[in-house]
Design a protein around this motif. Structure first.
Motif, PDB file in Angstrom:
ATOM      1  N   LYS B  20      61.117  24.366 103.385  1.00 10.01           N
ATOM      2  CA  LYS B  20      61.125  25.211 104.595  1.00 10.01           C
ATOM      3  C   LYS B  20      62.524  25.762 104.874  1.00 10.01           C
ATOM      4  N   GLY B  21      63.518  24.900 104.734  1.00 14.35           N
ATOM      5  CA  GLY B  21      64.899  25.321 104.981  1.00 14.35           C
ATOM      6  C   GLY B  21      65.351  26.384 104.001  1.00 14.35           C
ATOM      7  N   VAL B  22      64.969  26.195 102.742  1.00 19.18           N
ATOM      8  CA  VAL B  22      65.335  27.172 101.709  1.00 19.18           C
ATOM      9  C   VAL B  22      64.708  28.525 102.037  1.00 19.18           C
ATOM     10  N   LEU B  23      63.430  28.494 102.392  1.00 17.86           N
ATOM     11  CA  LEU B  23      62.729  29.754 102.708  1.00 17.86           C
ATOM     12  C   LEU B  23      63.326  30.431 103.935  1.00 17.86           C
ATOM     13  N   ASP B  24      63.669  29.631 104.932  1.00 16.59           N
ATOM     14  CA  ASP B  24      64.295  30.196 106.140  1.00 16.59           C
ATOM     15  C   ASP B  24      65.569  30.955 105.776  1.00 16.59           C
ATOM     16  N   TYR B  25      66.341  30.357 104.891  1.00 12.29           N
ATOM     17  CA  TYR B  25      67.588  31.042 104.551  1.00 12.29           C
ATOM     18  C   TYR B  25      67.331  32.288 103.709  1.00 12.29           C
ATOM     19  N   LEU B  26      66.431  32.163 102.738  1.00 10.73           N
ATOM     20  CA  LEU B  26      66.145  33.315 101.866  1.00 10.73           C
ATOM     21  C   LEU B  26      65.595  34.501 102.651  1.00 10.73           C
ATOM     22  N   ALA B  27      64.874  34.209 103.722  1.00  4.34           N
ATOM     23  CA  ALA B  27      64.323  35.282 104.552  1.00  4.34           C
ATOM     24  C   ALA B  27      65.448  36.096 105.187  1.00  4.34           C
ATOM     25  N   GLU B  28      66.569  35.435 105.371  1.00  5.01           N
ATOM     26  CA  GLU B  28      67.697  36.050 106.071  1.00  5.01           C
ATOM     27  C   GLU B  28      68.649  36.741 105.089  1.00  5.01           C
ATOM     28  N   ASP B  29      68.739  36.188 103.885  1.00  3.65           N
ATOM     29  CA  ASP B  29      69.725  36.661 102.911  1.00  3.65           C
ATOM     30  C   ASP B  29      68.998  37.153 101.665  1.00  3.65           C
ATOM     31  N   LYS B  30      68.909  38.466 101.547  1.00  2.12           N
ATOM     32  CA  LYS B  30      68.141  39.047 100.434  1.00  2.12           C
ATOM     33  C   LYS B  30      68.945  39.054  99.141  1.00  2.12           C
ATOM     34  N   GLU B  31      70.180  38.639  99.209  1.00  7.77           N
ATOM     35  CA  GLU B  31      71.052  38.676  98.032  1.00  7.77           C
ATOM     36  C   GLU B  31      71.139  37.325  97.332  1.00  7.77           C
ATOM     37  N   MET B  32      70.252  36.391  97.695  1.00  5.57           N
ATOM     38  CA  MET B  32      70.301  35.088  97.037  1.00  5.57           C
ATOM     39  C   MET B  32      69.005  34.786  96.294  1.00  5.57           C
ATOM     40  N   GLU B  33      69.174  34.158  95.134  1.00  2.00           N
ATOM     41  CA  GLU B  33      68.025  33.624  94.398  1.00  2.00           C
ATOM     42  C   GLU B  33      68.217  32.125  94.231  1.00  2.00           C
ATOM     43  N   VAL B  34      67.094  31.425  94.128  1.00  2.00           N
ATOM     44  CA  VAL B  34      67.162  29.965  94.079  1.00  2.00           C
ATOM     45  C   VAL B  34      66.459  29.437  92.828  1.00  2.00           C
ATOM     46  N   ILE B  35      67.099  28.476  92.182  1.00  2.00           N
ATOM     47  CA  ILE B  35      66.393  27.714  91.150  1.00  2.00           C
ATOM     48  C   ILE B  35      66.098  26.348  91.763  1.00  2.00           C
ATOM     49  N   ALA B  36      64.835  26.115  92.057  1.00  2.00           N
ATOM     50  CA  ALA B  36      64.444  24.888  92.747  1.00  2.00           C
ATOM     51  C   ALA B  36      64.027  23.845  91.717  1.00  2.00           C
ATOM     52  N   VAL B  37      64.754  22.712  91.692  1.00  2.00           N
ATOM     53  CA  VAL B  37      64.453  21.674  90.717  1.00  2.00           C
ATOM     54  C   VAL B  37      63.702  20.543  91.409  1.00  2.00           C
ATOM     55  N   GLY B  38      62.485  20.282  90.968  1.00  2.00           N
ATOM     56  CA  GLY B  38      61.723  19.224  91.615  1.00  2.00           C
ATOM     57  C   GLY B  38      60.259  19.251  91.216  1.00  2.00           C
ATOM     58  N   ASP B  39      59.508  18.433  91.891  1.00  2.00           N
ATOM     59  CA  ASP B  39      58.090  18.260  91.610  1.00  2.00           C
ATOM     60  C   ASP B  39      57.303  19.498  92.065  1.00  2.00           C
ATOM     61  N   GLU B  40      56.893  20.293  91.076  1.00  2.00           N
ATOM     62  CA  GLU B  40      56.245  21.581  91.382  1.00  2.00           C
ATOM     63  C   GLU B  40      55.017  21.404  92.279  1.00  2.00           C
ATOM     64  N   SER B  41      54.303  20.272  92.078  1.00  2.00           N
ATOM     65  CA  SER B  41      53.075  20.058  92.848  1.00  2.00           C
ATOM     66  C   SER B  41      53.370  19.889  94.341  1.00  2.00           C
ATOM     67  N   ARG B  42      54.623  19.641  94.676  1.00  2.00           N
ATOM     68  CA  ARG B  42      54.990  19.497  96.086  1.00  2.00           C
ATOM     69  C   ARG B  42      55.751  20.715  96.605  1.00  2.00           C
ATOM     70  N   LEU B  43      55.820  21.746  95.765  1.00  2.00           N
ATOM     71  CA  LEU B  43      56.580  22.936  96.167  1.00  2.00           C
ATOM     72  C   LEU B  43      55.667  24.156  96.309  1.00  2.00           C
ATOM     73  N   GLY B  44      54.478  23.903  96.814  1.00  2.00           N
ATOM     74  CA  GLY B  44      53.516  24.979  97.004  1.00  2.00           C
ATOM     75  C   GLY B  44      54.061  26.127  97.841  1.00  2.00           C
ATOM     76  N   LEU B  45      54.930  25.813  98.771  1.00  2.00           N
ATOM     77  CA  LEU B  45      55.506  26.839  99.650  1.00  2.00           C
ATOM     78  C   LEU B  45      56.268  27.912  98.865  1.00  2.00           C
ATOM     79  N   PHE B  46      56.735  27.536  97.674  1.00  2.00           N
ATOM     80  CA  PHE B  46      57.550  28.475  96.882  1.00  2.00           C
ATOM     81  C   PHE B  46      56.695  29.381  95.990  1.00  2.00           C
ATOM     82  N   LYS B  47      55.425  29.052  95.885  1.00  2.00           N
ATOM     83  CA  LYS B  47      54.542  29.729  94.929  1.00  2.00           C
ATOM     84  C   LYS B  47      54.544  31.243  95.129  1.00  2.00           C
ATOM     85  N   GLY B  48      54.763  31.946  94.029  1.00  2.00           N
ATOM     86  CA  GLY B  48      54.696  33.400  94.075  1.00  2.00           C
ATOM     87  C   GLY B  48      55.913  34.066  94.677  1.00  2.00           C
ATOM     88  N   ASN B  49      56.905  33.289  95.068  1.00  2.00           N
ATOM     89  CA  ASN B  49      58.124  33.894  95.619  1.00  2.00           C
ATOM     90  C   ASN B  49      58.972  34.418  94.464  1.00  2.00           C
TER      91      ASN B  49
END
Lengths: 330, 330
Positions: B20-49
Motif C-alpha cells: 500500500k505504501g509503495v503504491l501511495d508513493y508511485l501514485a504521486e511520483d510518475k518518475e519512479m519504477e519499483v522492483i518488488a522482491v517478495g512472495d508474489e502470491s501476497r503482492l496482488g495489489l501490484f498486479k498489472g502495474n
C-alpha cells in the motif's frame, strides 16, 4: 542523631539558596544535625541554629579538577566536607559542586569499600509505573568499565534498590543494544555470563534503552559512558517534550483554556518527571554516604538531598555493602 | 526514471501492508519504477502495474544473520533486493528486514565507497526548531569506532545534511559526556583534534546528549554503541512522555474536554515526533542508496521511505560521497 556534612558552595544559585533547603529539611527532621561548610558571611540564615555547625571557608573547588588540584585544595568547601566523613565527624556528605572533583575526592579520601573495584554513580529514573523508580549505574563515574566492575555495579544497584528503593528482590538488567545474550560491548557480554551464575542477583538479561523505564526493570547496569549518554538523552528528550507540550497549550485561546482544564493531570506528570525530588546522584561503593546534586541545585533539590542522606544513613547502606562485598568476591 | 528495489518481506506487518505504501508513493511520483522482491502470491495489489516488476521469492532473511548465513541466503528477498543495486538494475534499496543482515549484505555486495573506512547508519531526529532535523550517525552499524571512522562519519553526515537536509554549511558536533575538548572516549578526543583542522567541515566541538536536539546542531557524530543508546533512550523517553500526556488528558471529565480544546496543538507535536516520516535510517558510505526502515513498518512509513530513496537518488549522493572521499583522504 545523624550528622551530615554539606558543601554549601557548589551550586550556581549560591549558599543562601541551599541554606533554605537545609533549614526546610531540619525543620521536619529533628534527628539530624548539619555541618555546613562554606562562606560564613553568606550563611546568616544558619546563625544561632543549635543543630548547625559552620565550618568557615571561602574557597570553592573549580569545576575542572585533577587529582593534583584536588589535593592542593585542602581549604575548599568540598574537600573539607568529604574530610568530615573521613574523620567520622559526619556520616554523609552532600554537594552540588564539581562532579569530577567529588569523584576524585571521595575515592581518595573515603576509598572504595573492600572488594569494590570501582565506585559507580547511581541515579533513580522515573518510570511509567507511578511512584516507582529504576536505578541506573554507572552514569558517569567512569567511561569504560570492565566486566568485573559491571558485576559489582549490579550488586551495588541491587542493594540500593532494596534498601533505599524498598524493592524486594529487584530485577537487574544490563543496558545493551539488543536483548539477546550476544548483544552489546565485549565487557557487557562477559558480565552477562557472570551475572547469570549469581544466585543472589535476580538477573534478567539485557534491556534496550528504549524499554528501560517501563517500571518492571529495577536496576539497570551500564558502563559509565553509555550510561551517561542514556541519562542525558533521556533528560534532553523529556525537556524537549515538555517544551512541545507547552507550545501545544499556548497555540490559541482554546488550547489555553484546555490547559486550565487539564492542569491537575499535567501537574501529576510534572511530578513524575521532577528530577529535583530524586535528591541527586549517589556515589555507591565508597566508605561513606556521598550524594552529588545538580550544579544548579535550588532549595527544593537540597531539601530532597538531605532527606536522601538521612534515608541512606539510617539504612546503614555502607555497612550492608561492606558485608555483601566481603562475602561475594567475584 | 528512477528504479528502486524494495524488499517486501521485512516488515512484521507483512508485504500486503508495505505494498500500500509503495503504491501511495508511485501514485504521486510518475518518475519512479519499483522492483518488488517478495512472495508474489501476497503482492496482488501490484498486479498489472506497468511500473512494478515483481521478483518472486518466499525466502526471508532471519533477524539474526551472520556473514555466512547471509551468503547462503541468496534467494532471500533482502539478498536479491541488494543484489539488484549491485547489478545496476536499481539505484536504491529499501528494506524493513534484519538490520544486521542489511548491514552485512550492503557492505559485502555493494562495498564501501573508496576512502570510507566504515559505513554508518544515519538517522534524522526531530528538534525544537519546527521542520528542522538533526542528523546523527553512527546509530548502530558498529559498536566501537576509531577516530578515523568518526572523522569519516562527520564528512558523510555533512554531505547528507547538505544534500538531503538542505542545510547550508551544516554544523558538525561530536557526541560526548561534556562540551570541553578533553571530554569523552579516547577515539572521540582524537577525532576532535583531526576535525578541528578540517577547513571544509564546520566543526563546532562536543555536544552533550542533553543539548543535541536544540535545532542549532545539524550533524552529530558518535561511535555506534553510544549512538544507538542515544537513539533508543530518546525514543523511549518520547514514548514515555506521550503516555504520561495521554494519562493527564484522561484524568477526569475536565481534562478530557481540555484535550479536545488542545487537539490541534497536540497534533502538531505528534507530527514533530513522528518517526514514520523520517523514512528510516540510511546506511551512508556504501556504493548505493540503502535505506532501512523499522521492523514494524506500515504503509505510511514505507511511503516516506520511497520518497527518501527518490530524494537521495536524485541528489546523486553516492557520487558526491565518492568525490568527497577521493579528495579528502584523512
Amino acid at each position: 542523631m545523624i550528622k551530615v556534612a554539606v558543601d554549601m558552595m557548589g551550586s550556581d544559585l549560591g549558599p543562601e539558596e541551599l541554606a533554605k533547603g537545609v533549614l526546610d529539611y531540619l525543620a521536619e527532621d529533628k534527628e539530624m544535625e548539619v555541618i555546613a561548610v562554606g562562606d560564613e558571611s553568606r550563611l546568616g540564615l544558619f546563625k544561632g541554629n543549635p543543630r548547625i555547625e559552620i565550618v568557615d571557608t571561602k574557597e570553592v573547588l573549580p569545576m575542572e579538577t585533577s587529582v593534583v588540584k584536588f589535593l592542593r585544595a585542602k581549604n575548599s568547601s568540598m574537600y573539607k566536607a568529604i574530610e568530615l566523613v573521613k574523620e567520622g565527624k559526619a556520616q554523609a556528605v552532600v554537594t552540588a559542586g564539581s562532579t569530577g572533583g567529588f569523584l576524585t575526592g571521595s575515592t581518595i579520601l573515603l576509598k572504595n569499600v573492600e572488594g569494590v573495584k570501582r565506585a559507580g554513580f547511581c541515579s533513580p529514573f522515573p518510570t511509567l509505573v507511578k511512584g516507582k523508580s529504576a536505578y541506573i549505574l554507572d552514569i558517569g563515574a567512569s567511561n569504560v568499565n570492565t566486566a568485573e566492575e559491571l558485576v559489582g555495579f549490579a550488586r551495588l544497584g541491587k542493594i540500593y534498590a532494596e534498601l533505599i528503593g524498598g524493592i524486594k528482590n529487584p530485577s537487574v538488567y544490563l543496558l545493551s543494544n539488543g536483548v539477546e545474550e550476544g548483544k552489546g560491548l565485549d565487557e557487557s557480554k562477559q558480565a552477562y555470563a557472570v551475572l547469570k551464575q549469581q544466585k543472589d542477583i535476580n538477573f534478567k538479561g539485557n534491556t534496550e534503552a528504549r524499554d528501560s523505564l517501563s517500571g518492571e526493570k529495577d536496576v539497570i547496569v551500564s558502563s559509565g559512558y553509555p550510561g551517561n549518554i542514556f541519562l542525558k538523552a533521556s533528560e534532553g528528550m523529556a525537556l524537549m517534550m515538555q517544551t512541545l507540550i507547552k507550545r501545544a497549550f499556548k497555540k490559541n485561546i482554546f488550547s489555553k483554556i484546555g490547559y486550565l482544564m487539564t492542569k491537575s493531570g499535567i501537574k501529576e506528570m510534572k511530578e513524575t518527571m521532577d528530577y529535583k525530588k530524586t535528591g541527586g546522584a549517589i556515589l555507591l561503593g565508597i566508605n561513606g554516604v556521598a550524594i552529588k546534586t545538580h550544579g544548579n541545585s535550588n532549595a527544593k533539590f537540597f531539601y530532597y538531598s538531605m532527606k536522601l542522606a538521612n534515608k541512606m544513613v539510617r539504612a546503614d547502606i555502607v555497612n550492608v555493602i561492606k558485608k555483601e562485598f566481603a562475602t561475594n568476591q567475584e
